[in-house]
Design a protein around this motif. Structure first.
Motif, PDB file in Angstrom:
ATOM      1  N   ASP A  25       0.837  -1.190   0.000  1.00 28.18           N
ATOM      2  CA  ASP A  25       0.000   0.000   0.000  1.00 28.18           C
ATOM      3  C   ASP A  25       0.875   1.245   0.000  1.00 28.18           C
ATOM      4  O   ASP A  25       2.064   1.190   0.293  1.00 28.18           O
ATOM      5  N   LEU A  26       0.265   2.328  -0.351  1.00 29.95           N
ATOM      6  CA  LEU A  26       0.978   3.597  -0.476  1.00 29.95           C
ATOM      7  C   LEU A  26       0.199   4.684   0.238  1.00 29.95           C
ATOM      8  O   LEU A  26      -1.016   4.599   0.366  1.00 29.95           O
ATOM      9  N   VAL A  33      -4.203   6.336   2.657  1.00 34.56           N
ATOM     10  CA  VAL A  33      -3.504   5.098   2.299  1.00 34.56           C
ATOM     11  C   VAL A  33      -4.358   4.326   1.294  1.00 34.56           C
ATOM     12  O   VAL A  33      -5.562   4.207   1.466  1.00 34.56           O
ATOM     13  N   TYR A  34      -3.747   3.841   0.241  1.00 35.17           N
ATOM     14  CA  TYR A  34      -4.522   2.994  -0.667  1.00 35.17           C
ATOM     15  C   TYR A  34      -3.727   1.753  -1.057  1.00 35.17           C
ATOM     16  O   TYR A  34      -2.505   1.752  -1.088  1.00 35.17           O
ATOM     17  N   GLY A  35      -4.459   0.704  -1.348  1.00 36.84           N
ATOM     18  CA  GLY A  35      -3.837  -0.582  -1.651  1.00 36.84           C
ATOM     19  C   GLY A  35      -3.234  -0.597  -3.039  1.00 36.84           C
ATOM     20  O   GLY A  35      -3.701   0.083  -3.941  1.00 36.84           O
ATOM     21  N   THR A  36      -2.186  -1.395  -3.197  1.00 40.01           N
ATOM     22  CA  THR A  36      -1.518  -1.509  -4.493  1.00 40.01           C
ATOM     23  C   THR A  36      -1.888  -2.803  -5.202  1.00 40.01           C
ATOM     24  O   THR A  36      -2.021  -2.829  -6.413  1.00 40.01           O
ATOM     25  N   CYS A  37      -2.048  -3.882  -4.428  1.00 42.87           N
ATOM     26  CA  CYS A  37      -2.201  -5.208  -5.035  1.00 42.87           C
ATOM     27  C   CYS A  37      -3.643  -5.709  -4.888  1.00 42.87           C
ATOM     28  O   CYS A  37      -4.134  -5.859  -3.767  1.00 42.87           O
ATOM     29  N   PRO A  38      -4.306  -5.992  -6.002  1.00 44.62           N
ATOM     30  CA  PRO A  38      -5.700  -6.444  -5.911  1.00 44.62           C
ATOM     31  C   PRO A  38      -5.845  -7.775  -5.160  1.00 44.62           C
ATOM     32  O   PRO A  38      -6.858  -7.993  -4.490  1.00 44.62           O
ATOM     33  N   ILE A  39      -4.837  -8.632  -5.264  1.00 46.05           N
ATOM     34  CA  ILE A  39      -4.932  -9.926  -4.578  1.00 46.05           C
ATOM     35  C   ILE A  39      -4.869  -9.694  -3.069  1.00 46.05           C
ATOM     36  O   ILE A  39      -5.680 -10.201  -2.297  1.00 46.05           O
ATOM     37  N   ALA A  87       4.587  -0.772 -11.036  1.00 45.05           N
ATOM     38  CA  ALA A  87       4.393   0.656 -11.308  1.00 45.05           C
ATOM     39  C   ALA A  87       4.566   1.504 -10.048  1.00 45.05           C
ATOM     40  O   ALA A  87       4.799   2.702 -10.138  1.00 45.05           O
ATOM     41  N   HIS A  88       4.437   0.874  -8.877  1.00 44.95           N
ATOM     42  CA  HIS A  88       4.557   1.619  -7.617  1.00 44.95           C
ATOM     43  C   HIS A  88       5.862   1.345  -6.877  1.00 44.95           C
ATOM     44  O   HIS A  88       6.089   1.876  -5.798  1.00 44.95           O
ATOM     45  N   CYS A  89       6.703   0.485  -7.445  1.00 50.14           N
ATOM     46  CA  CYS A  89       7.941   0.079  -6.777  1.00 50.14           C
ATOM     47  C   CYS A  89       9.062   1.063  -7.124  1.00 50.14           C
ATOM     48  O   CYS A  89       9.322   1.322  -8.305  1.00 50.14           O
ATOM     49  N   ARG A  90       9.726   1.570  -6.116  1.00 50.35           N
ATOM     50  CA  ARG A  90      10.764   2.579  -6.365  1.00 50.35           C
ATOM     51  C   ARG A  90      11.975   1.992  -7.101  1.00 50.35           C
ATOM     52  O   ARG A  90      12.734   2.704  -7.738  1.00 50.35           O
ATOM     53  N   ILE A  91      12.172   0.701  -6.968  1.00 48.44           N
ATOM     54  CA  ILE A  91      13.282   0.065  -7.696  1.00 48.44           C
ATOM     55  C   ILE A  91      12.929  -0.083  -9.183  1.00 48.44           C
ATOM     56  O   ILE A  91      13.766   0.111 -10.053  1.00 48.44           O
ATOM     57  N   SER A  92      11.690  -0.419  -9.443  1.00 46.49           N
ATOM     58  CA  SER A  92      11.287  -0.670 -10.835  1.00 46.49           C
ATOM     59  C   SER A  92      11.155   0.587 -11.652  1.00 46.49           C
ATOM     60  O   SER A  92      11.412   0.591 -12.857  1.00 46.49           O
ATOM     61  N   GLN A  93      10.710   1.660 -11.012  1.00 43.55           N
ATOM     62  CA  GLN A  93      10.431   2.880 -11.765  1.00 43.55           C
ATOM     63  C   GLN A  93      11.704   3.550 -12.250  1.00 43.55           C
ATOM     64  O   GLN A  93      12.670   3.661 -11.519  1.00 43.55           O
TER      65      GLN A  93
END
Ligand code: SF4
Ligand code: SF4
Length: 402
Positions: A25-26, A33-39, A87-93
Motif C-alpha cells: 500500500d501507499l 492510504v490505498y492498496g496496491t495489489c488487488p490480490i 508501477a509503484h515500486c521505487r526500484i522498478s520505476q
C-alpha cells in the motif's frame, strides 16, 4: 535442492527488493492510504499475497531454504501479473509511475513468470492451467472449443472490401469464442473503412498468452512459432488485434522469443484513430452516454499504451468522458489475467467488482475497455452485483457510431 533454472536468471532482481512495502500500500496526500495489489486487498494481507512476500519466497527457494511445493505454487499463482506493484515500486520505476522494461532493475512480472516456469517443470502447474494447455494443444484455443468453429462468429454474407489485404486481423480466442461481439464489431469497422484484411483461418492459433503468463513455456513457444510462420508467409506487414492479451504477446513476447518480427503489431484503437484522421472512416451517429475507461493491464502498464483509446473516445460525439481515480499506470486490475480467471474465478470476479464500483462512483453509465478478457470478467461481476452499469468494448461503440 530443486533446480530453478528460469528463476536463477533473475536472481539479481529478486535480491534487489528493498522490502519497503510499496507493493502492499501507499500513502497519498489526497487519497490517504490505498492498496496496491488487488490480490492482497481481497485475501487478508499476509506478505505472500502481494509482491514483497512472493519475492521472499523466490529468494528462499533459490537459497534452498524452502522447497517448492503445492502451497508455494498456489501463492505464486495468486497474482494477476497486473504490474501495479511494478508501477509503484521505487526500484522498478525509472521515473515516477513509469516502468521502462528495458532499463528496470526489478521486473516483477518477469520474475513471477520465470518462477512459474520452474514450478511447471517441477510438476507443480495448477490443474486448471494444465487443462487449458491441453485444450490449446488439441484445439488451438484454451476454451475446449473445436478449431473448425473459430470463425463461426463471422456474420453471414460478410463482404470483404476489395483489394490486396493491408492488414491481418488477429482475432484471438476470447473474441472468437466468448466475446464474439468484439470480433463482429472489428470486422464491421474495417469493412466500413474499406480496409481489405485477412484472417488467418485455419492458421491462427491461440497467441500463447495464457501459456506464457502461467509458465507453460514449451507449448507457448510452439504456438507462437506457428503463428509467426503463418504471419511471415502471408507477406503482410501489419497485424491488428482487438485483444490486449494478444497485443502484448505478439508485440513483446514474440520479439523476446524470436527477435525482430519483420511486421508491425497494432491495437485496433490506434488503427481506428488513423482511419478517422485519414477520412476513411466517418463517425455518422452521435452516441449519448457518460463513460469511463478501464486501462487493461496488458495494454497499459505492460505496453505503455494509454493515449490512443482516450483519443478515440474524445472523437466519439455524444460521449461525456470521466476518468476514474485509479487510472493509466495506477489503474486497478480487472482481476482476470495471469491465469486468475481459470484457477481462482471467484476471486477474479470479486476484484472486478471494485472496478465497477469505482466507475459508478465517478457517475459513469458505461465502463469501456479495450480487451475481451476484461469485458468478460466485468460482465461476470455485473451479474454477481446486479449492477446497472453498461459494459462495452470501445470497438463496439465505434461500430455503433459509424
Ligand atoms: S517489490 Fe518493490 S515495492 Fe515491493 S517491497 Fe520490493 S522494493 Fe518495495
Ligand atoms: S502483479 Fe498485480 S496481482 Fe501480482 S503481486 Fe503485483 S500488484 Fe499484486
Amino acid at each position: 535442492m530443486a533446480k530453478l533454472k528460469n528463476l536463477e536468471k533473475y536472481k539479481e532482481m529478486v535480491y534487489t527488493c528493498l522490502r519497503c512495502g510499496s507493493c502492499r500500500d501507499l500513502w497519498d496526500p489526497k487519497e490517504n492510504v490505498y492498496g496496491t495489489c488487488p490480490i492482497r486487498e481481497h485475501t487478508g494481507g499476509f506478505d505472500v499475497y502481494f509482491m514483497r512476500g512472493k519475492l521472499m519466497l523466490a529468494r528462499k527457494a533459490l537459497e534452498g531454504v524452502i522447497e517448492p511445493s503445492e502451497d508455494m505454487a498456489k501463492y505464486i499463482y495468486l497474482c494477476s501479473t497486473c504490474g501495479n506493484c511494478e508501477a509503484h515500486c521505487r526500484i522498478s520505476q525509472t521515473s515516477p509511475g513509469k516502468v521502462d522494461r528495458e532499463k528496470t532493475k526489478l521486473d516483477q512480472i518477469k520474475v513471477i513468470e520465470a518462477f512459474r516456469a520452474d514450478l511447471v517443470d517441477l510438476g507443480l502447474a495448477l490443474p486448471r492451467h494444465k487443462a487449458f494447455a491441453d485444450s490449446i494443444s488439441k484445439n488451438h484455443n484454451p476454451y475446449g472449443e473445436p478449431h473448425d468453429a473459430r470463425l463461426a462468429w463471422m456474420p453471414e454474407g460478410f463482404e470483404m472490401p476489395e483489394g490486396d489485404p493491408e492488414i491481418i486481423y488477429f482475432v484471438g480466442c476470447t473474441s472468437a469464442y466468448r466475446r464474439t461481439e468484439l470480433a463482429k464489431a472489428t470486422v464491421d469497422v474495417l469493412r466500413k473503412a474499406g480496409v481489405p484484411f485477412k484472417i488467418m483461418h485455419p492458421d491462427e492459433w491461440c497467441c500463447g498468452s495464457p501459456l506464457l503468463r502461467t509458465g507453460q513455456r514449451g507449448l507457448a513457444e510452439e504456438v507462437a512459432g506457428h503463428n509467426l510462420d503463418a504471419i511471415r508467409r502471408s507477406g503482410i506487414g501489419t497485424v491488428v488485434t482487438s485483444c490486449a492479451g494478444c497485443y502484448r504477446t505478439l508485440k513483446l513476447d514474440y520479439k523476446d522469443l524470436f527477435g525482430d518480427l519483420g511486421f508491425e503489431v497494432k491495437h485496433i484503437s490506434e488503427v481506428v484513430n488513423d482511419l478517422i484522421g485519414e477520412g476513411r472512416l466517418k463517425l455518422k451517429r452521435p452516441l449519448a452516454m457518460k463513460a469511463t475507461y478501464h486501462d487493461p493491464c496488458h495494454l497499459g502498464r505492460h505496453c505503455d499504451y494509454y493515449d490512443p483509446p482516450r483519443e478515440l473516445i474524445a472523437k466519439l460525439k455524444g460521449v461525456e468522458f470521466v476518468e476514474m481515480p485509479r487510472t493509466r499506470s495506477g489503474a486497478w486490475c480487472c482481476g482476470s489475467g495471469g491465469g486468475m480467471k481459470s484457477a481462482f474465478g471467484e476471486l477474479a470476479i470479486e476484484i472486478a467488482t471494485d472496478r465497477l464500483k469505482e466507475a459508478k462512483e465517478v457517475g459513469a453509465e458505461y465502463l469501456l475497455s479495450c480487451c475481451p478478457f476484461c469485458k468478460h470478467n466485468f460482465l461476470d461481476a455485473k451479474r454477481a452485483m446486479g449492477s446497472d452499469l453498461e459494459i462495452y468494448d470501445l470497438i463496439e461503440l465505434v461500430s455503433q457510431a459509424t
